[in-house]
Design an enzyme around this catalytic site. Structure first.
Site: not given
Ligand code: 13P
Length: 257
Positions: A99, A101, A217, A238-239, A13-14
């Site tokens: 999500h 967010e 993470s 994510g990251g 997920n960018w």
């Molecule tokens: P991180 O891997 O940066 O913690 O993000 C996870 C995420 O929200 C994937 O949707």
């Protein structure tokens, strides 16, 4: 367990990262390093503006595309929204829905998320429904009740056949972007709970073919241990998915064994 149906799935997920040239560069680098052995399903979710160009960059690969969000109506006077049909039209296979967010910053409710999940199924997209508790809820020992409510409302009114293609991602909010991964015990407890809930509310075959991802993470160093956890069928990254070398190492988690 149906191994074929539960083939591991790793999704990058960018989020809101990458303008067009960066996205094409990232996708091309991933494509060049991706050694497809057919054992793992891989997808990436670039920003909307890059989806079409990335779909062209990834043509003839098995790296699939995901939208990061969608609206539940198919078309009409909904300025700024993107429908499932549009995502399908440009080659998306998956769509991330609910999500944390979006729940947190855009106040998406479980009811709206449910409409999106239903619309995704109707558009023949595979919804990746994200659920998970925040730190306050975990500390108050409310994790399972929060997850249960998100499942119950998020999956409301779905037909059994919709589950042929549905993915649930458990992402504890406190583990997202913090470098703090949930422990194997915490993840197994929640994934086991989700699988049991699906069995109770639908049936065992449905529960057994639903892929359960973990997110929060994930990195090349913890991917293998996370994938070893009972009931973890894949990862939502994510990251680390913004760094092709890291994302490739995560995809190749088995080689770190
Ligand atoms: P991180 O891997 O940066 O913690 O993000 C996870 C995420 O929200 C994937 O949707």
């Amino acid at each position: 367990m149906d191994l074929e149906m539960r083939q591991p799935l790793i999704v990058g997920n960018w989020k809101m990262n990458g303008n067009l040239p960066e996205s094409i560069r990232l996708a091309t680098s991933l494509k060049n390093q991706f050694d497809d052995k057919g054992n793992i399903r891989v997808a990436i979710a670039p920003p909307f503006t890059a989806l079409y160009s990335v779909s062209i960059a990834l043509a003839e690969t098995n790296i699939q595309l995901a939208g990061q969000n969608m609206f539940w109506e198919e078309s009409g006077a909904y300025t700024g929204e993107v429908s499932g049909l549009f995502l399908k039209d440009i080659g998306c296979h998956y769509v991330i829905i609910g999500h944390s967010e979006r729940r947190q910053y855009f106040h998406e409710t479980d009811e709206q998320i449910n409409l999106k999940v239903q619309a995704a199924c109707k558009s023949e997209l595979v919804p990746i429904l994200c659920i998970g508790e925040n730190l306050k809820e975990r500390k108050a020992k409310e994790t399972l009740s929060v997850v249960e409510k998100q499942l119950k409302l998020g999956l409301k009114d779905l037909a059994i056949h919709d589950f042929d293609n549905i993915v649930i991602a458990y992402e504890p909010v406190w583990a997202i972007g913090t470098g703090e991964t949930a422990s194997p015990e915490q993840i197994e407890e929640v994934h086991h709970f989700i699988r049991g809930w699906l069995k109770r509310f639908f049936d065992a075959p449905t529960a057994n073919m639903t892929k359960l991802l973990y997110g929060g993470s994930v990195n090349p160093d913890n991917a293998m241990d996370l994938m070893k956890i009972n009931e973890v069928d894949g990862l939502l990254v994510g990251g680390a998915s913004l760094h092709p070398e890291d994302f490739i190492k995560i995809i190749k988690f088995e080689e770190n064994a």
